[in-house]
Design a protein around this motif. Structure first.
Motif, PDB file in Angstrom:
ATOM      1  N   GLU A 188      35.436  30.488  32.508  1.00  0.00           N
ATOM      2  CA  GLU A 188      34.495  31.462  31.966  1.00  0.00           C
ATOM      3  C   GLU A 188      35.232  32.767  31.657  1.00  0.00           C
ATOM      4  N   LEU A 189      35.032  33.250  30.431  1.00  0.00           N
ATOM      5  CA  LEU A 189      35.656  34.501  30.003  1.00  0.00           C
ATOM      6  C   LEU A 189      34.601  35.426  29.421  1.00  0.00           C
ATOM      7  N   SER A 190      34.740  36.735  29.704  1.00  0.00           N
ATOM      8  CA  SER A 190      33.889  37.709  29.038  1.00  0.00           C
ATOM      9  C   SER A 190      34.329  37.820  27.581  1.00  0.00           C
ATOM     10  N   VAL A 191      33.519  38.478  26.763  1.00  0.00           N
ATOM     11  CA  VAL A 191      33.852  38.621  25.345  1.00  0.00           C
ATOM     12  C   VAL A 191      35.207  39.304  25.167  1.00  0.00           C
ATOM     13  N   ARG A 192      35.456  40.358  25.939  1.00  0.00           N
ATOM     14  CA  ARG A 192      36.715  41.087  25.763  1.00  0.00           C
ATOM     15  C   ARG A 192      37.893  40.342  26.373  1.00  0.00           C
ATOM     16  N   LEU A 247      43.811  32.310  34.900  1.00  0.00           N
ATOM     17  CA  LEU A 247      44.732  31.342  34.298  1.00  0.00           C
ATOM     18  C   LEU A 247      45.606  30.627  35.317  1.00  0.00           C
ATOM     19  N   ASP A 248      45.277  30.784  36.585  1.00  0.00           N
ATOM     20  CA  ASP A 248      46.014  30.065  37.629  1.00  0.00           C
ATOM     21  C   ASP A 248      45.925  28.558  37.372  1.00  0.00           C
ATOM     22  N   GLY A 249      47.062  27.892  37.309  1.00  0.00           N
ATOM     23  CA  GLY A 249      47.087  26.450  37.054  1.00  0.00           C
ATOM     24  C   GLY A 249      47.164  26.087  35.582  1.00  0.00           C
ATOM     25  N   ALA A 250      47.233  27.095  34.699  1.00  0.00           N
ATOM     26  CA  ALA A 250      47.273  26.805  33.257  1.00  0.00           C
ATOM     27  C   ALA A 250      48.687  26.577  32.746  1.00  0.00           C
ATOM     28  N   ASP A 251      49.687  26.774  33.611  1.00  0.00           N
ATOM     29  CA  ASP A 251      51.100  26.643  33.208  1.00  0.00           C
ATOM     30  C   ASP A 251      51.481  27.626  32.118  1.00  0.00           C
ATOM     31  N   VAL A 252      50.850  28.803  32.146  1.00  0.00           N
ATOM     32  CA  VAL A 252      51.229  29.890  31.251  1.00  0.00           C
ATOM     33  C   VAL A 252      51.367  31.164  32.086  1.00  0.00           C
ATOM     34  N   ALA A 253      52.081  32.129  31.556  1.00  0.00           N
ATOM     35  CA  ALA A 253      52.259  33.396  32.250  1.00  0.00           C
ATOM     36  C   ALA A 253      52.125  34.544  31.263  1.00  0.00           C
ATOM     37  N   ILE A 254      51.418  35.590  31.694  1.00  0.00           N
ATOM     38  CA  ILE A 254      51.359  36.826  30.918  1.00  0.00           C
ATOM     39  C   ILE A 254      52.332  37.799  31.573  1.00  0.00           C
ATOM     40  N   ARG A 255      53.459  38.003  30.937  1.00  0.00           N
ATOM     41  CA  ARG A 255      54.491  38.878  31.494  1.00  0.00           C
ATOM     42  C   ARG A 255      54.322  40.305  30.991  1.00  0.00           C
ATOM     43  N   THR A 256      54.524  41.258  31.887  1.00  0.00           N
ATOM     44  CA  THR A 256      54.540  42.668  31.488  1.00  0.00           C
ATOM     45  C   THR A 256      55.956  43.042  31.090  1.00  0.00           C
ATOM     46  N   ILE A 257      56.128  43.494  29.867  1.00  0.00           N
ATOM     47  CA  ILE A 257      57.427  43.958  29.385  1.00  0.00           C
ATOM     48  C   ILE A 257      57.365  45.485  29.408  1.00  0.00           C
ATOM     49  N   ARG A 258      57.917  46.057  30.453  1.00  0.00           N
ATOM     50  CA  ARG A 258      57.735  47.484  30.714  1.00  0.00           C
ATOM     51  C   ARG A 258      58.147  48.339  29.516  1.00  0.00           C
ATOM     52  N   VAL A 312      43.924  42.087  31.353  1.00  0.00           N
ATOM     53  CA  VAL A 312      45.085  41.234  31.619  1.00  0.00           C
ATOM     54  C   VAL A 312      45.114  40.828  33.088  1.00  0.00           C
ATOM     55  N   SER A 313      44.805  41.756  33.978  1.00  0.00           N
ATOM     56  CA  SER A 313      44.781  41.441  35.406  1.00  0.00           C
ATOM     57  C   SER A 313      43.761  40.353  35.713  1.00  0.00           C
ATOM     58  N   ARG A 314      42.578  40.463  35.113  1.00  0.00           N
ATOM     59  CA  ARG A 314      41.543  39.433  35.317  1.00  0.00           C
ATOM     60  C   ARG A 314      41.991  38.089  34.758  1.00  0.00           C
ATOM     61  N   LEU A 315      42.623  38.132  33.583  1.00  0.00           N
ATOM     62  CA  LEU A 315      43.070  36.885  32.956  1.00  0.00           C
ATOM     63  C   LEU A 315      44.123  36.182  33.812  1.00  0.00           C
ATOM     64  N   ARG A 316      45.029  36.931  34.402  1.00  0.00           N
ATOM     65  CA  ARG A 316      46.060  36.316  35.241  1.00  0.00           C
ATOM     66  C   ARG A 316      45.425  35.519  36.382  1.00  0.00           C
ATOM     67  N   LEU A 317      44.359  36.046  36.957  1.00  0.00           N
ATOM     68  CA  LEU A 317      43.673  35.324  38.031  1.00  0.00           C
ATOM     69  C   LEU A 317      43.003  34.058  37.497  1.00  0.00           C
TER      70      LEU A 317
END
Length: 201
Positions: free
Chosen positions: A128-132, A180-191, A173-178
């Protein structure tokens, strides 16, 4: 459906220019009697730029000449007021189906997004994802393997000047990382640059 509202013809023209560079919406619904430049002129400018977004014109004018002018200017459909909301929704859906791309599914790792049905899945399980959240994830998937800035993400999900700060992107992004656990993808922060979506190592 996710709706973005603008108040006059000039704002509509600017909004359509922005969504042409960052595809965001599927259908434009324009009143002919807009303040500033009217709906006819908004459609004319859209088509002159080569914009292919389907357009539905709304008007209180029921003269045949007005309908012909609207269609010849480049509108795809025409609805005379007053109308039933159900008919408006049905016409919007028909236009969106007619102009939908051949494939509406974006995928990476075990994650898949179907923009036609608005369903997100990890493997066979729905998430489940919110619109944003959906908007952020869809934009990241469209640019998988590339670094995108917070401003680019914000422009993509809120292209018409909604009052949202760059810090909101961090929250999404923080919500999405939680989620997407088990999706075999990563959202990396590029400082200093932004975010990068990639398949997990």
């Amino acid at each position: 459906m996710t709706v973005q509202l603008v108040r006059d013809g000039l704002a509509a023209d600017i909004a359509l220019q922005r969504t042409e560079s960052v595809p965001t919406f599927d259908v434009a619904v324009l009143d002919i009697g807009l303040p500033g430049i009217d709906g006819f002129e908004v459609v004319r400018r859209l088509r002159a730029r080569g914009g292919a977004m389907p357009v539905l014109l709304l008007t209180a004018r029921d003269a045949v000449e007005d309908r012909v002018r609207g269609l010849e200017t480049g509108a795809d459909d025409y609805l005379v007021k007053p109308f039933a909301t159900a008919e408006l929704v049905a016409r919007i859906r028909a236009l969106a189906r007619r102009h939908a791309p051949p494939s509406s599914v974006l995928s990476l790792g075990r994650l898949s997004l179907d923009s036609a049905t608005r369903r997100a899945r990890i493997g066979e399980g729905a998430i489940e994802l919110s619109v944003r959240e959906w908007g952020v994830l869809e934009y990241l998937l469209q640019h998988a393997g590339r670094v995108v800035s917070k401003q680019q993400i914000l422009d993509a999900i809120l292209p018409w000047g909604d009052d949202v700060t760059l810090n909101a992107v961090e929250v999404y992004v923080s919500r999405l990382r939680l989620k997407l656990d088990g999706a075999d993808v990563a959202i990396r922060t590029i400082r200093g640059f932004g975010y990068l979506l990639e398949a997990a190592a």
